[in-house]
Write an enzyme that holds these catalytic residues in place. Sequence first.
Site, mmCIF file in Angstrom:
data_model
loop_
_atom_site.group_PDB
_atom_site.id
_atom_site.type_symbol
_atom_site.label_atom_id
_atom_site.label_comp_id
_atom_site.label_asym_id
_atom_site.label_seq_id
_atom_site.Cartn_x
_atom_site.Cartn_y
_atom_site.Cartn_z
ATOM 1 C CB CYS A 176 43.143 32.859 136.457
ATOM 2 S SG CYS A 176 41.649 33.838 136.678
ATOM 3 C CG ASN A 212 40.381 37.871 140.167
ATOM 4 O OD1 ASN A 212 40.124 38.836 140.867
ATOM 5 N ND2 ASN A 212 40.450 36.660 140.669
ATOM 6 C CB CYS A 221 36.820 31.757 134.804
ATOM 7 S SG CYS A 221 35.700 32.532 133.616
ATOM 8 N NE ARG A 222 41.980 30.060 134.020
ATOM 9 C CZ ARG A 222 43.095 30.207 133.323
ATOM 10 N NH1 ARG A 222 43.837 29.162 133.020
ATOM 11 N NH2 ARG A 222 43.483 31.399 132.920
ATOM 12 C CB SER A 223 42.095 33.131 140.229
ATOM 13 O OG SER A 223 41.539 34.287 139.654
ATOM 14 C CG ASP A 264 40.200 30.984 130.670
ATOM 15 O OD1 ASP A 264 39.127 30.965 131.312
ATOM 16 O OD2 ASP A 264 40.814 32.036 130.387
#
Length: 158
Positions: free
Chosen positions: A9, A12, A14-16, A127
């Site tokens: 993401c 690095n 939140c999402r990934s 995001d």
Amino acid sequence: MKINVLFVCLGNICRSPMAEAVFRKKVSSARLSDQIQMDSAGTGHWHIGKPPHEGTRSILKKKAVSYEGIIARQISTDDFKNFTYIISMDEANISEVEKLQKGKTDTLYAGKLLDFHPEFSGGDVPDPYLTGNFEEVYDMVDLSCTNLLAWIRRRESV
């Protein structure tokens, strides 16, 4: 042969890392940790060395998913030699990954996580750093990771 999956993401945090933690739990539950490894990285450098965002940590804790050992890092050209699958959270991440790749890769597949979601296929994982909607993102990531693991198992015969 080890199968290595990298989730990407922007920062690095939140999402990934959420995808890494969720996928790690699914791989462990399937007793495939000796065959499938995972990591996460960001295309940006702003959060290198930091733990996941408080919102990510909170939802993972609520869902009983460990994020232990996950620290933000930036994607590097070595990742294209070390990872079989590179899974990005959105189109902008894919564009950045492609710029770095420059045709030098052992990666078998690079695509978006939501390509593995039945309802949002082809879309971008929003995001939550911007939206604050960590619960919605978790639900998308969770189902997509289930389907990603099933796809890898079929493809790799594990």
